[in-house]
Design an enzyme around this catalytic site. Structure first.
Site, PDB file in Angstrom:
ATOM      1  N   GLU A 170      19.655 -20.515 -37.798  1.00 52.93           N
ATOM      2  CA  GLU A 170      19.056 -19.877 -38.967  1.00 52.93           C
ATOM      3  C   GLU A 170      18.910 -18.375 -38.778  1.00 52.93           C
ATOM      4  O   GLU A 170      19.200 -17.588 -39.677  1.00 52.93           O
ATOM      5  CB  GLU A 170      17.680 -20.510 -39.238  1.00 52.93           C
ATOM      6  CG  GLU A 170      17.016 -20.045 -40.516  1.00 52.93           C
ATOM      7  CD  GLU A 170      17.655 -20.643 -41.750  1.00 52.93           C
ATOM      8  OE1 GLU A 170      17.572 -20.005 -42.817  1.00 52.93           O
ATOM      9  OE2 GLU A 170      18.249 -21.730 -41.659  1.00 52.93           O
ATOM     10  N   ASP A 171      18.447 -17.961 -37.593  1.00 53.71           N
ATOM     11  CA  ASP A 171      18.086 -16.555 -37.375  1.00 53.71           C
ATOM     12  C   ASP A 171      19.131 -15.745 -36.627  1.00 53.71           C
ATOM     13  O   ASP A 171      19.123 -14.520 -36.690  1.00 53.71           O
ATOM     14  CB  ASP A 171      16.757 -16.468 -36.598  1.00 53.71           C
ATOM     15  CG  ASP A 171      15.590 -17.050 -37.372  1.00 53.71           C
ATOM     16  OD1 ASP A 171      15.725 -17.194 -38.607  1.00 53.71           O
ATOM     17  OD2 ASP A 171      14.556 -17.368 -36.765  1.00 53.71           O
TER      18      ASP A 171
END
Length: 741
Positions: A106-107
């Protein structure tokens, strides 16, 4: 919340060194915490598993190296803390590795393929599942939030470890929420209270549930939390003497009965105290039972012996005993609960359970990983959780959309349960307020679909009857019965609601397809062409309009969402058959009405047509074809688009009965009502309803106005009934009513 650094023995080399993570040189606590985490795995993981976790930590640290938490800590401290929480539940290597890596996709833009190559398919699947359900936006549109929640629960249904990691992630985020701005604190706390805390409770993670409950309360109502927290601290000092006296009394009594037991006192969490104050309109000083006591014994028989001993020490309060050992909660929780009159009239809540039950009460379904021994004792917990997760997949398949799915599942997340019995003695747990229909669907969806009556404790009862603890329920079914739309007004369980809606939606779709086909055929005939539309023409039409199937188009026609003449013109144009004017000699074919078409054809309440009345059909959006009498005042008053008017006619062999209302003016004499009812019965009709009103015009003559709702087969049948009533000497005037009474 940082723990003290682990002191490694001289023969144990540090697994993570400052040279491995030079970016953390200024954060020795994080390195020490990583070493503590890895050392804790020596209790139950092999050396190669610990090596995998070391690699996962180093990979995650490298991926998050440029990121800092809002608290100022290196970002890697968060996934490390999440993995540390899972260590307390003794989760397996794949789950711990996924916890360390849960934010890298996600990051940091790491691909699933890369994770698969480095850590295996299972770890990659877990991280991918977590990434797809991340960042629920509680203030976003209802549909978006519901869709995210649906994804979260379905990911959990596929692999429960996804939810366990997500709960640990949310727990650490809530513990460190102080560094977030106040508006975001409230949003995250509300989301936690409405979604994550109930899920934790539903799968038996009571410790996590209580912590999330309290932390949500803290950030949603900071002032109330602060005041209650201070009051509770003060109460500890004020009530210490009472608590000590109760503890000593319990220990002495159990020892005197030769029962080995561990006895402890516990405070209720602040959120539950706050809820009790609101529900019962109490001040804090009036909440007497803020302390509870837990007794842990060696086996189940000793639980009941201990309860008997304590009931002889303090008097039990009537109606405050619950046996969750004989009848466990849906999440597998087992314990005896009893409330006693303690010293100075203080209510004492006591829980009595075995050690195994205590483990399950704290860890719920996670006890599958925590305690490998005694699998037989935990199989029930696993089975119940598995059944609930499977029910999520069933609800998902039958729900119309994500919002409906969320509505159904919230019922199961907030259960206040009642326990009822089948005729064979099987116990079913249902939410508070559940009805006989909910029970029928809980037994089996086919039983629910075909139920027509119910017996509660061997006595006939309405299907809408609410069930109570201990009721024995028997469902009566019929082969040709089907769900009634009115059931949706009283059922409470998500399973019953979703099955009923799914059945009605499917039924209405099928009926609408059949009606749409009839209306399209009629439109083609009206345009002077035979309805010979080839599959190729349908394919072209579907591509042109972006429709999925021919059935979808026909259903839209049947539901009034598309005009049949417009669809017919376009299809005939594609087939090269349409002329602007109908061919000479072509006669419009009327749609035949049988009265048994179901929900796709409705009879207007403004004129209540019956067979024999000249009729006209109006296509109305989302309602299908509405049948009116040709002289209906509503049609005259509201000009209807001619394209929406459909020629209809009665089938000569209509077999069903129709409701019609007649108004009778009669003398106010004894036996008048009975003689009218007898005339109606003689004409082979049934009275559905009757009402009587005094008429202001005829009160002086002593006349009554009576309205009957009768069931008739057609207009001739109605005429026969009215002839029989007119012959009565007490009847002065008779007329048919149009529209609702």
């Amino acid at each position: 919340m940082s723990r003290e650094p682990l002191l490694l023995s001289s023969d144990m080399e540090p697994v993570i060194t400052p040279e491995d993570v030079p970016a953390l040189a200024g954060a020795p606590d994080v390195i020490a915490e990583a070493n503590r985490f890895l050392a804790e795995q020596t209790l139950y993981l092999k050396a190669e598993d610990r090596a995998l976790l070391r690699n996962a930590f180093l990979f995650a640290e490298a991926s998050h190296r440029s990121q800092i938490r809002q608290s100022g800590e290196p970002y890697i401290s968060h996934p490390l803390a999440v993995a540390g929480i899972l260590t307390e539940w003794k989760l397996d290597t794949q789950a711990l590795a996924a916890a360390l890596l849960h934010d890298v996709m996600e990051d940091s833009g790491v691909s699933k393929l890369e994770l698969t190559e480095k850590f295996g398919k299972t770890v990659a699947e877990l991280v991918d599942g977590l990434s797809k359900i991340d960042k629920l936006e509680f203030e976003s549109k209802e549909e978006a939030q519901a869709e995210n929640f649906r994804k979260m629960l379905l990911a959990m249904a596929r692999d429960l470890r996804v939810m366990l990691i997500k709960l640990a992630d949310r727990t650490h985020n809530m513990r460190t929420l102080d560094s977030v701005r106040p508006d975001k604190q409230k949003r995250i706390a509300r989301e936690t209270l409405e979604i994550y805390a109930p899920v934790a409770n539903r799968i038996g993670l009571n410790g996590v549930y209580r912590e999330l409950d309290d932390l949500s309360f803290k950030y949603l109502h900071p002032r109330r939390y602060e005041v209650l927290s201070k009051a509770l601290k003060a109460a500890r000092g004020n009530r210490r003497e009472v608590v000590t006296k109760i503890l000593d009394g319990i220990r002495q009594k159990l020892a005197g009965a030769q029962i080995e037991a561990s006895v402890s006192g516990r405070e209720k969490n602040l959120a539950s105290i706050h809820r009790k104050m609101l529900e019962k309109h109490l001040s804090f000083s009036e909440v007497l039972d803020i302390y509870g006591f837990r007794v842990i014994v060696k086996d189940v028989p000793t639980c009941y012996v201990a309860m008997g001993a304590l009931h002889s020490l303090f008097k039990p309060i009537a109606g405050k005993f619950k046996d969750y050992i004989a009848i466990p909660k849906a999440n597998g929780y087992q314990s005896l609960h009893t409330t006693l009159f303690g010293p100075y009239g203080t209510p004492i809540e006591i829980q009595i359970r075995t050690g195994d039950m205590h483990h399950i009460a704290d860890a719920g379904v996670a006890s599958h990983w925590m305690y490998k021994s005694g699998d037989e004792g935990f199989s029930d917990v696993q089975q119940k959780t598995h059944q609930w997760l499977q029910s999520l997949l069933e609800l998902q398949s039958e729900s119309g959309d994500a919002v409906e799915f969320l509505e159904h599942i919230k019922v199961d997340l907030f259960p206040d349960q009642v326990y009822v019995f089948t005729p064979k003695g099987k116990i079913l747990n249902l939410p508070q307020g559940a009805t006989c229909v909910d029970f029928a669907y809980a037994v089996h969806s086919d039983i629910g679909d075909r139920c027509i009556a119910a017996k509660i404790n061997h006595e006939l009862a309405p299907l809408r009857s609410r069930l109570k603890n201990g009721d024995q329920v028997e469902i009566v079914t019929a082969a040709h019965a089907r769900p009634n739309p009115s059931w949706l007004t009283f059922v409470t369980t998500g399973k019953a609601r979703s099955h009923i809606r799914h059945f009605l939606r499917t039924l209405r779709f099928d009926e609408s397809v059949l009606l749409g086909e009839r209306l399209l055929n009629q439109a083609c005939t009206t345009l002077g062409q035979q309805a010979s539309i080839s599959a190729e023409m349908w394919e072209r039409y579907l591509r042109e309009n972006g429709d999925k199937s021919r059935e979808e188009v026909l259903a839209d026609i049947g539901l009034g969402k598309r005009l049949p003449v417009v669809v017919a013109k376009r299809l005939l144009q594609l087939a090269g058959q349409w002329a602007d004017e109908p061919a000479p000699g072509k006669k419009t074919t009327a749609v035949t009405i049988r009265g048994t078409e179901g929900m796709s054809i409705q009879f207007a309440h403004c004129c209540n047509p019956i067979p024999g009345d000249p009729i006209l059909g109006v296509v109305k959006k989302d309602q299908g074809l509405i049948i009116h009498t040709h002289d209906c005042p509503v049609l005259t008053k509201n000009r209807v688009d001619s394209d929406r008017l459909i020629d209809v006619e009665w089938d000569p062999e209509v077999s069903r009965l129709f409701d019609v209302t007649i108004r009778v003016m009669s003398a106010n004499k004894r036996g008048t009502l009975a003689s009218i009812a007898a005339a109606i019965a003689e004409a082979e009709s049934t009275i559905s309803a009757v009402s009587m009103n005094g008429s202001s015009e005829t009160d002086e003559q002593g006349h009554n106005m009576i309205q009957f709702t009768l069931q008739v087969s057609n207009r001739s049948h109605l005429a026969k009934i009215m002839r029989g009533i007119r012959q009565l000497p007490t009847v002065f005037r008779l007329s048919r009513m149009h529209g609702p009474v």
